[in-house]
Design an enzyme around this catalytic site. Sequence first.
Site, mmCIF file in Angstrom:
data_model
loop_
_atom_site.group_PDB
_atom_site.id
_atom_site.type_symbol
_atom_site.label_atom_id
_atom_site.label_comp_id
_atom_site.label_asym_id
_atom_site.label_seq_id
_atom_site.Cartn_x
_atom_site.Cartn_y
_atom_site.Cartn_z
ATOM 1 N N ASP A 9 0.874 -1.165 0.000
ATOM 2 C CA ASP A 9 0.000 0.000 0.000
ATOM 3 C C ASP A 9 0.920 1.227 0.000
ATOM 4 O O ASP A 9 2.084 1.116 0.372
ATOM 5 C CB ASP A 9 -0.889 -0.034 1.250
ATOM 6 C CG ASP A 9 -1.726 1.216 1.398
ATOM 7 O OD1 ASP A 9 -2.323 1.651 0.384
ATOM 8 O OD2 ASP A 9 -1.779 1.769 2.508
ATOM 9 N N ASP A 11 0.088 5.107 0.980
ATOM 10 C CA ASP A 11 -0.032 6.025 2.123
ATOM 11 C C ASP A 11 -0.074 5.266 3.441
ATOM 12 O O ASP A 11 -0.938 4.419 3.652
ATOM 13 C CB ASP A 11 -1.293 6.884 1.962
ATOM 14 C CG ASP A 11 -1.263 7.713 0.677
ATOM 15 O OD1 ASP A 11 -0.201 8.259 0.348
ATOM 16 O OD2 ASP A 11 -2.314 7.804 0.002
#
Length: 175
Positions: A9, A11
């Site tokens: 992922d 952020d």
Amino acid sequence: MTTKTIFLDRDGVINKDIGYLFKIDDFEFIKGVFEACRHFHQLDYKIIIISNQSGIARGYYNANDYHKLTKWMLDQFNHNSIKILDTFFCPHIPNFCCDCRKPKPGMLLEAKNKYNINMQNSWMIGDKETDIKAANLAGINNTILVRSGHSIDESNSKSRFIIDSINQSKELICL
Ligand SMILES: [Zn+2]
């Protein structure tokens, strides 16, 4: 030959999550990201970034802003001897009926088909339970939740491991 991959992922895993990030000046790498990724490369993993970017559908920034930031981010990885194989993003809002927004597994399955990825030998590193759910739905059992992003409900997490930051994943991913 199938490819084993570390799915990241963005952020909260790669960079500090400030919410709807799109400006290069606001992008701050989390400590240890480059070291961890070089470690993954040494173990012959490919690295792919999978990111929900609903800020696009919400009108906070547009796809061009996203691509501009992504190009800059990939340059920083390159300068640190890391090759990111690909990046996938979902531009949609949560209640839009797309197949890509995590916890849906669409982006992971698209990557799987595009690169012939062996999901059993792959890993997902995320900072939200939706990352873990998407991974499980895509056939990835090796999941790591990091505390570096949002606060997480650890007792109800389905994640295989929970650690402070991507930097500690080197101790979990060793083959
Ligand atoms: Zn989507």
